[in-house]
Enzyme design. Structure first.
Site: not given
Length: 542
Positions: A369-370
């Site tokens: 997600r990053v």
């Protein structure tokens, strides 16, 4: 000579007499408790009315404990070491401090336990600074965005599930699917990357720990790595504090402005040790018999991984927690807790592992997600097409495995997808450099491998990887620094790959047409056989 010493003796005796006359004894009260009972890993202590929560208590025989339960009549203490010599009635003293651990550069290359005691036989630790193992997480305003990638050396992760420095990426899967191997590969790839590593082995078998240490020592990774370990037969209290002690050591380096990678292997044993302690201390059990605060002990641990803003040095702490699932059950209590805490997960499939697709990363159930924000421009230029082609291949492969008739375009997509899967395979403890990964991925997206038979894919990939060493230095510099991958750089790398694959064209007499057949059985096991090529749609529907 005696006459010259006489005045000196007189002065000395006079000073002693003066000190004796002026000395006023001061009485300082301190508390002493007594052991009421001792159980597996815990002790009940009476007395010590002013003790604080998580205060360190001293027991006979240089055994320490942490005050965990502060009840009106007694204290529940988690013991940090062997407790066989403790008996009811033994005295217990307060130390007035919380549990801390030694930190500093002198720990690099060493193997220690959570109490900071060396386990490698190399003598005492060359460090004088200590930090509490429990510390508040960095404030939100002191954090910076994750913008720099953490290269793992694994093509499937760096291209499709990238990790950034300061990220928390969960590694999960059934036992014996290669979770530790991914973490060790990541540590090995940090050589020359200016990243320090902390490997925290939590409740592992002694043989497994010895094997990991041998690999790190053989590959020269202990020069920038610290190992904090507890074995399976250690006290549950030591297993519980191990990740917190390792995180404090890593935070010390982060606060100096350095990039740190920490691996928790694995938090399943940590959760079980905490459950054991909680049940022995009579705390109420909840789901799967875990106490209600099991989420909190892991969240306050992983929340300490972050990227500091430039005003605080700009250091980062990247966390790779490992969790073991049972029968591929991702919805169990501990896996769901950690999935919600972390910034993504890498799921290892036992089905892929059994088929020899190593590392057995299930791309469809893995996410970061990053890391995409911190991915190099060269990766971003190829990652989108690669993900799309691989996702289409996985959907079509199951359908085609039943022997259904497919058109030429679908057949080409399946053949291209199989070559993507072959290129994403990688041997253990053999990280691939960034330039070699880019060369392989660009050759994939350009379709250069589509003409190579599957049997020769490993050799073809090695040829492209070897040819990547000839990429000009100015192009490699732009791969690391440029915001976008220019078309000229792309074409120059593709041209190098095309030259490397000249000798891998198929020979009609040497490779039969069934080389591209999928070795995996169709869904339903061995009884589900492939339909004949001449089957009609009516037969397939029947």
């Amino acid at each position: 000579m005696p006459q010259t010493l006489q005045p000196l003796f007189e002065q000395t005796f006079a000073a002693i007499a003066e000190a004796r006359d002026t000395f006023v004894p001061q009485l300082k009260p301190y508390e002493i408790g007594a052991i009421a009972s001792v159980s597996t890993g815990i002790a009940k202590v009476s007395g010590l009315p002013s003790v604080g929560f998580e205060e360190l208590l001293a027991f006979p025989g240089e055994v320490f404990g942490i005050a965990f339960n502060l009840d009106p009549d007694e204290i529940g203490v988690v013991l940090l070491g062997d407790y066989w010599q403790l008996h009811a009635g033994d005295t217990v003293e307060r130390t007035g401090r919380v549990m801390d651990v030694a930190v500093g550069d002198g720990l690099l290359g060493r193997v220690i336990d959570p109490l900071g005691r060396p386990l490698d036989g190399l003598g005492s630790l060359n460090t004088s600074q200590r930090m509490p193992i429990e510390r508040p997480a960095t404030a939100i305003m002191d954090r910076a965005p994750v913008t720099v990638p953490l290269q793992t050396g694994l093509k499937v992760i760096d291209a499709i599930i990238p990790i950034g420095r300061g990220q928390r990426e969960l590694i999960l899967g059934d036992r014996q699917t290669g979770k530790t191997a991914i973490a060790i590969d990541t540590i090995l790839n940090q050589r020359g990357q200016d990243v320090l590593c902390v490997y925290c082995a939590i409740g592992q078998r002694a043989s497994a720990i010895a094997k990991t240490l041998a690999i790190l020592r053989k590959q020269g990774a202990l020069d920038y790595t610290l190992v904090v370990l507890t074995e399976g037969n250690d006290a549950p209290g030591l297993t519980y504090i191990a990740p917190y002690a390792a995180t404090s050591i890593a935070e010390h380096f982060m606060e100096q402005g350095r990039d740190v990678l920490i691996v928790y292997d694995d938090l399943t044993h940590h959760a079980r040790a905490y459950r054991e302690l909680s049940l022995l201390l009579r705390r109420p059990p909840g789901r799967e018999a875990f106490p209600g605060d099991i989420f909190y002990i892991h969240s306050r641990l992983l929340e300490r991984a972050t990227h500091l803003r430039e005003g605080l040095g700009g250091g980062s702490l990247t966390a790779l927690p490992i969790i073991e699932t049972e029968a591929q059950n991702l919805s169990a209590y501990i896996p769901t807790n950690l999935i919600s805490i972390t910034d993504g997960q890498i799921y290892l499939s036992p089905s892929l592992f059994e088929l020899g697709v190593l590392p057995a990363v299930d791309v469809s159930q893995s996410v970061s997600r990053v890391g995409g924000k911190a991915q190099r421009a060269a990766y971003r230029a190829v990652a989108g097409d690669l993900k799309l082609a691989y996702a289409q291949f996985e959907e079509l492969e199951t359908f085609a495995r039943f022997g259904a008739r497919v058109d030429e375009d679908t057949r080409q997509r399946i053949a291209h997808g199989r070559r993507i899967r072959a290129c994403l395979k990688q041997p253990e403890f053999a990280p691939v450099s960034m330039s070699a990964q880019i060369a392989i991925l660009l050759a994939l997206t350009a379709g250069l491998f589509d003409a190579v038979p599957l049997a020769r894919m490993p050799a073809a990939e090695r040829a492209v990887q070897k040819a990547a060493a000839t990429i000009p230095e100015d192009v490699i510099e732009r791969l690391f620094s440029a915001e976008t991958l220019s078309e000229a750089d792309r074409q120059s790398i593709v041209a190098i790959g095309r030259v490397a694959l000249v000798g891998f064209q198929p020979q009609p007499d040497q490779y039969p047409p069934d080389l591209d057949a999928d070795p995996r059985p169709p869904p339903g096991g061995a009884r589900a056989s492939r339909a004949p090529e001449s089957a009609t749609p009516e037969v397939l529907q029947a």
